[in-house]
Design an enzyme around this catalytic site. Sequence first.
Site, PDB file in Angstrom:
ATOM      1  N   LYS A 215       7.887  21.610  -9.993  1.00  0.00           N
ATOM      2  CA  LYS A 215       9.293  21.279 -10.265  1.00  0.00           C
ATOM      3  C   LYS A 215       9.545  21.567 -11.734  1.00  0.00           C
ATOM      4  O   LYS A 215       9.035  20.878 -12.608  1.00  0.00           O
ATOM      5  CB  LYS A 215       9.543  19.793  -9.954  1.00  0.00           C
ATOM      6  CG  LYS A 215      10.887  19.295 -10.422  1.00  0.00           C
ATOM      7  CD  LYS A 215      10.991  17.780 -10.308  1.00  0.00           C
ATOM      8  CE  LYS A 215      12.238  17.258 -10.965  1.00  0.00           C
ATOM      9  NZ  LYS A 215      12.277  15.772 -10.992  1.00  0.00           N
TER      10      LYS A 215
ATOM     11  N   GLY B 122       0.805  -1.226   0.000  1.00  0.00           N
ATOM     12  CA  GLY B 122       0.000   0.000   0.000  1.00  0.00           C
ATOM     13  C   GLY B 122       0.831   1.266   0.000  1.00  0.00           C
ATOM     14  O   GLY B 122       0.457   2.285   0.564  1.00  0.00           O
TER      15      GLY B 122
ATOM     16  N   LEU C  45       9.231  -0.436  -6.353  1.00  0.00           N
ATOM     17  CA  LEU C  45      10.570  -0.877  -5.938  1.00  0.00           C
ATOM     18  C   LEU C  45      10.746  -2.377  -6.145  1.00  0.00           C
ATOM     19  O   LEU C  45      11.865  -2.856  -6.363  1.00  0.00           O
ATOM     20  CB  LEU C  45      10.811  -0.509  -4.476  1.00  0.00           C
ATOM     21  CG  LEU C  45      10.785   1.002  -4.155  1.00  0.00           C
ATOM     22  CD1 LEU C  45      10.918   1.242  -2.656  1.00  0.00           C
ATOM     23  CD2 LEU C  45      11.872   1.738  -4.921  1.00  0.00           C
TER      24      LEU C  45
ATOM     25  N   SER D  81       0.101  -4.144   4.783  1.00  0.00           N
ATOM     26  CA  SER D  81       0.411  -4.378   6.194  1.00  0.00           C
ATOM     27  C   SER D  81       0.278  -3.088   6.988  1.00  0.00           C
ATOM     28  O   SER D  81       0.645  -2.010   6.507  1.00  0.00           O
ATOM     29  CB  SER D  81       1.856  -4.896   6.311  1.00  0.00           C
ATOM     30  OG  SER D  81       2.285  -4.821   7.654  1.00  0.00           O
TER      31      SER D  81
ATOM     32  N   VAL E  95       9.761   7.948   1.291  1.00  0.00           N
ATOM     33  CA  VAL E  95      10.348   9.012   0.448  1.00  0.00           C
ATOM     34  C   VAL E  95       9.765   8.819  -0.960  1.00  0.00           C
ATOM     35  O   VAL E  95       8.928   7.961  -1.187  1.00  0.00           O
ATOM     36  CB  VAL E  95      11.885   8.908   0.420  1.00  0.00           C
ATOM     37  CG1 VAL E  95      12.481   9.416   1.706  1.00  0.00           C
ATOM     38  CG2 VAL E  95      12.333   7.484   0.144  1.00  0.00           C
TER      39      VAL E  95
ATOM     40  N   ALA F 230       9.664  13.705  -5.780  1.00  0.00           N
ATOM     41  CA  ALA F 230       9.855  14.525  -6.989  1.00  0.00           C
ATOM     42  C   ALA F 230       9.554  13.655  -8.194  1.00  0.00           C
ATOM     43  O   ALA F 230       9.759  12.445  -8.170  1.00  0.00           O
ATOM     44  CB  ALA F 230      11.288  15.041  -7.062  1.00  0.00           C
TER      45      ALA F 230
ATOM     46  N   THR G 279      13.183   9.174 -10.934  1.00  0.00           N
ATOM     47  CA  THR G 279      12.621   8.210 -11.897  1.00  0.00           C
ATOM     48  C   THR G 279      11.799   7.100 -11.242  1.00  0.00           C
ATOM     49  O   THR G 279      11.177   6.308 -11.955  1.00  0.00           O
ATOM     50  CB  THR G 279      13.774   7.556 -12.689  1.00  0.00           C
ATOM     51  OG1 THR G 279      14.825   7.198 -11.804  1.00  0.00           O
ATOM     52  CG2 THR G 279      14.317   8.523 -13.728  1.00  0.00           C
ATOM     53  N   GLY G 280      11.732   7.026  -9.925  1.00  0.00           N
ATOM     54  CA  GLY G 280      11.003   5.917  -9.276  1.00  0.00           C
ATOM     55  C   GLY G 280       9.530   5.926  -9.644  1.00  0.00           C
ATOM     56  O   GLY G 280       8.969   4.915 -10.081  1.00  0.00           O
TER      57      GLY G 280
HETATM   58  C1  LIG Z   1      16.053   7.440  -0.758  1.00  0.00           C
HETATM   59  C2  LIG Z   1      15.024   7.358  -1.841  1.00  0.00           C
HETATM   60  C3  LIG Z   1      14.603   8.526  -2.472  1.00  0.00           C
HETATM   61  C4  LIG Z   1      13.632   8.467  -3.482  1.00  0.00           C
HETATM   62  N1  LIG Z   1      13.248   9.620  -4.134  1.00  0.00           N
HETATM   63  C5  LIG Z   1      12.369   9.527  -5.171  1.00  0.00           C
HETATM   64  C6  LIG Z   1      11.974  10.681  -5.909  1.00  0.00           C
HETATM   65  O1  LIG Z   1      12.362  11.809  -5.597  1.00  0.00           O
HETATM   66  N2  LIG Z   1      11.139  10.525  -6.965  1.00  0.00           N
HETATM   67  C7  LIG Z   1      10.649   9.297  -7.327  1.00  0.00           C
HETATM   68  O2  LIG Z   1       9.919   9.220  -8.304  1.00  0.00           O
HETATM   69  N3  LIG Z   1      10.982   8.171  -6.628  1.00  0.00           N
HETATM   70  C8  LIG Z   1      11.819   8.277  -5.569  1.00  0.00           C
HETATM   71  N4  LIG Z   1      12.154   7.154  -4.868  1.00  0.00           N
HETATM   72  C9  LIG Z   1      11.473   5.886  -5.200  1.00  0.00           C
HETATM   73  C10 LIG Z   1      10.090   5.914  -4.524  1.00  0.00           C
HETATM   74  O3  LIG Z   1      10.269   6.114  -3.148  1.00  0.00           O
HETATM   75  C11 LIG Z   1       9.362   4.605  -4.750  1.00  0.00           C
HETATM   76  O4  LIG Z   1       9.320   4.333  -6.113  1.00  0.00           O
HETATM   77  C12 LIG Z   1       7.928   4.679  -4.257  1.00  0.00           C
HETATM   78  O5  LIG Z   1       7.864   5.123  -2.930  1.00  0.00           O
HETATM   79  C13 LIG Z   1       7.279   3.313  -4.406  1.00  0.00           C
HETATM   80  O6  LIG Z   1       7.565   2.523  -3.331  1.00  0.00           O
HETATM   81  P1  LIG Z   1       6.743   1.137  -3.272  1.00  0.00           P
HETATM   82  O7  LIG Z   1       5.262   1.452  -3.135  1.00  0.00           O
HETATM   83  O8  LIG Z   1       7.185   0.309  -4.398  1.00  0.00           O
HETATM   84  O9  LIG Z   1       7.312   0.474  -1.930  1.00  0.00           O
HETATM   85  P2  LIG Z   1       7.067   0.838  -0.413  1.00  0.00           P
HETATM   86  O10 LIG Z   1       6.786   2.282  -0.225  1.00  0.00           O
HETATM   87  O11 LIG Z   1       8.213   0.211   0.308  1.00  0.00           O
HETATM   88  O12 LIG Z   1       5.708   0.062  -0.020  1.00  0.00           O
HETATM   89  C14 LIG Z   1       5.728  -1.337   0.218  1.00  0.00           C
HETATM   90  C15 LIG Z   1       4.348  -1.720   0.759  1.00  0.00           C
HETATM   91  O13 LIG Z   1       4.277  -3.144   0.849  1.00  0.00           O
HETATM   92  C16 LIG Z   1       3.684  -3.485   2.100  1.00  0.00           C
HETATM   93  N5  LIG Z   1       4.129  -4.824   2.460  1.00  0.00           N
HETATM   94  C17 LIG Z   1       5.380  -5.324   2.469  1.00  0.00           C
HETATM   95  N6  LIG Z   1       5.366  -6.611   2.855  1.00  0.00           N
HETATM   96  C18 LIG Z   1       4.059  -6.942   3.082  1.00  0.00           C
HETATM   97  C19 LIG Z   1       3.388  -8.127   3.515  1.00  0.00           C
HETATM   98  N7  LIG Z   1       4.053  -9.243   3.775  1.00  0.00           N
HETATM   99  N8  LIG Z   1       2.047  -8.105   3.649  1.00  0.00           N
HETATM  100  C20 LIG Z   1       1.349  -6.953   3.358  1.00  0.00           C
HETATM  101  N9  LIG Z   1       1.913  -5.808   2.955  1.00  0.00           N
HETATM  102  C21 LIG Z   1       3.266  -5.800   2.830  1.00  0.00           C
HETATM  103  C22 LIG Z   1       4.176  -2.397   3.044  1.00  0.00           C
HETATM  104  O14 LIG Z   1       3.337  -2.319   4.182  1.00  0.00           O
HETATM  105  C23 LIG Z   1       4.045  -1.148   2.130  1.00  0.00           C
HETATM  106  O15 LIG Z   1       2.698  -0.705   2.179  1.00  0.00           O
HETATM  107  C24 LIG Z   1      13.088   7.206  -3.840  1.00  0.00           C
HETATM  108  C25 LIG Z   1      13.499   6.038  -3.201  1.00  0.00           C
HETATM  109  C26 LIG Z   1      14.463   6.110  -2.207  1.00  0.00           C
HETATM  110  C27 LIG Z   1      14.890   4.834  -1.532  1.00  0.00           C
HETATM  111  N1  LIG Z   2       9.929  12.399 -20.074  1.00  0.00           N
HETATM  112  C1  LIG Z   2      10.618  13.643 -19.825  1.00  0.00           C
HETATM  113  C2  LIG Z   2      11.904  13.377 -19.027  1.00  0.00           C
HETATM  114  C3  LIG Z   2      12.581  14.622 -18.667  1.00  0.00           C
HETATM  115  C4  LIG Z   2      12.812  15.654 -19.529  1.00  0.00           C
HETATM  116  N2  LIG Z   2      13.453  16.658 -18.815  1.00  0.00           N
HETATM  117  C5  LIG Z   2      13.593  16.280 -17.555  1.00  0.00           C
HETATM  118  C6  LIG Z   2      14.112  16.961 -16.482  1.00  0.00           C
HETATM  119  C7  LIG Z   2      14.079  16.311 -15.269  1.00  0.00           C
HETATM  120 CL1  LIG Z   2      14.690  17.169 -13.912  1.00  0.00          CL
HETATM  121  C8  LIG Z   2      13.571  15.029 -15.110  1.00  0.00           C
HETATM  122  C9  LIG Z   2      13.034  14.369 -16.198  1.00  0.00           C
HETATM  123  C10 LIG Z   2      13.057  14.993 -17.406  1.00  0.00           C
HETATM  124  C11 LIG Z   2       9.664  14.491 -19.014  1.00  0.00           C
HETATM  125  O1  LIG Z   2       9.263  14.047 -17.958  1.00  0.00           O
HETATM  126  O2  LIG Z   2       9.366  15.567 -19.487  1.00  0.00           O
END
Ligand SMILES: Cc1cc2nc3c(=O)[nH]c(=O)nc-3n(C[C@H](O)[C@H](O)[C@H](O)COP(=O)(O)OP(=O)(O)OC[C@H]3O[C@@H](n4cnc5c(N)ncnc54)[C@H](O)[C@@H]3O)c2cc1C
Ligand SMILES: N[C@H](Cc1c[nH]c2cc(Cl)ccc12)C(=O)O
Length: 517
Positions: free
Chosen positions: A75, A10, A350, A36, A44, A47, A361-362
């Site tokens: 942004k 979630g 992830l 969970s 996190v 952006a 890009t996440g």
């Molecule tokens: C340091 C850092 C900075 C980031 N900055 C950016 C950013 O600026 N821009 C961006 O686009 N992306 C960023 N990302 C990536 C972004 O955080 C993730 O892509 C996004 O949060 C997706 O996470 P998720 O939902 O895949 O996983 P999570 O947020 O980890 O969620 C996992 C979920 O699974 C559940 N779960 C796990 N095991 C079980 C189980 N057994 N039973 C039931 N539920 C369970 C948990 O409770 C939770 O709800 C960053 C990542 C990191 C590590």
């Molecule tokens: N798909 C493009 C990717 C892209 C183009 N310029 C930037 C700048 C930054 Cl900071 C991140 C991604 C991109 C878009 O999203 O426009």
Amino acid sequence: MLKNVVIVGGGTAGWMTASYLSSAFGDRVSVTVVESKRIATIGVGEATFSTVRHFFEYLGLREQDWMPHCNASYKLGIRFENWREKGHYFYHPFERLRIVDGFPMTDWWLHKKPSDRFDQDVFLMASICDAQRSPRYLDGRLFEQDYVEGREPAGTPRTTLLDQGTQFPYAYHFDAAMLAKFLTGYAKERGATQILDDVVDVVRDERGWISSVRTAEHGDVAGDLFIDCTGFRGLLINKTMEEPFISFQDTLPNDSAVALRVPVDMEERGLRPCTTATAQDAGWIWTIPLFGRIGTGYVYASDYCSPEEAERTLREFVGPESDEMEANHIRMRVGRTRNAWSGNCVAIGLACGFVEPLESTGIFFIQHGIEQLVKHFPAQGFDPALTDSYNRSMADAIDGVREFLVLHYKAAARDDNAYWRDAKTRTTPDGLQERFDQWRSKPPAADTIFPRYHGFESYSYLSILLGMGGVPMKPTPALALMDGVAADKEFQMLKDEARDLVKRLPSQYEYLAQLHR
Ligand SMILES: Cc1cc2nc3c(=O)[nH]c(=O)nc-3n(C[C@H](O)[C@H](O)[C@H](O)COP(=O)(O)OP(=O)(O)OC[C@H]3O[C@@H](n4cnc5c(N)ncnc54)[C@H](O)[C@@H]3O)c2cc1C
Ligand SMILES: N[C@H](Cc1c[nH]c2cc(Cl)ccc12)C(=O)O
């Protein structure tokens, strides 16, 4: 037809997926999210890419519908600080280059060198970011009239142009937890079911495909298609379906992060309309200005810096406002699952793959995974050609971004310690070195960057190469044989337009204070 989709997880991935599928299929497909209460989300991820606007449009959401619920801000790009040397900065904006006499303005910049700030000379955004301006006037009009936005009012048949290269002038910053909460409400209003429980086991059929997930208190949850949104754990795709994880550690060594949420007085401090990535001795610190606080964190390589050292560095960087705030230490799994889709299990977020957030890009990977899932949605029989095509699309997007990020470190002029010197000699992904050598003689173009869809265009590569300063770029010989009058005029127009926009646009704080009222 396939009827029941079960999403485990979630976080941002889980609820973005549930919202999108509920919006796409209505009550013709049942969507259940099992999350969970005990296991925290990553906390996190604030952006985004500019193409995230297609996600919100697809859900029929206008900015005023969701931004105030997520402390969201604009942004316009990323400001890279101290990657060349201390005190230097440049922008990588959401802005395509103007073309004059068949050549992009960066080529003319290399030939004429009007100033030492290529970004200010060829992009409008650099000046708008420097002046902390909003991309919208107080009446809501967008600064760049060329962008025809809202072609279809929210709620009518949607278009998603994610892989057709739209270039909208900005993306967003938002509070990830608040967005997940907002989307939970959106998805449940459209029929999604939420089960707050832990998945403790997974039941598979004779083919090895998943037939149900077993929960601690709510019994077995059966389904036809299972989406793994369990984050770095990869509970379904890696642990159950045994899809291996391909590590990128050999080319991207940053494997850790420490994050802080810091309340700030924005009226006094202002609100920069961009993400800042400030290079450090063993990685870089992100600063993401939200409405009411900043999100900040140090992404670093544990081979060069300990968690304690990283936290000290981050707290010193932020200053006394961080003293009372609790740090969130994160171990990052950098790389991707070999096949995001295996059997009747698809990993999104992830669990599918992750590279350090240097270019935000996440969430782009999540959106791409969801959009491609709808485009490849299986009939009951699960055509393997669909699964293969989906897996190629996800692998290309993640591998392409990996290469683009490695470029940042190879092109960074900084070489003042082992971390930055090692970045120049470290292994590079297949194909990058050849492209890199080409770019020394001829600047990147559409046909000489990573060849398959990964979200970035050649102007992004040009921004990084020209900004990082570590790769001498040669001017294009032909320009010396052309009169260049049109280019001179374009440089002057860019300067005049930028000055005019800075004068006319409100500050971002002013615009958001009105929007969040
Ligand atoms: C340091 C850092 C900075 C980031 N900055 C950016 C950013 O600026 N821009 C961006 O686009 N992306 C960023 N990302 C990536 C972004 O955080 C993730 O892509 C996004 O949060 C997706 O996470 P998720 O939902 O895949 O996983 P999570 O947020 O980890 O969620 C996992 C979920 O699974 C559940 N779960 C796990 N095991 C079980 C189980 N057994 N039973 C039931 N539920 C369970 C948990 O409770 C939770 O709800 C960053 C990542 C990191 C590590
Ligand atoms: N798909 C493009 C990717 C892209 C183009 N310029 C930037 C700048 C930054 Cl900071 C991140 C991604 C991109 C878009 O999203 O426009």
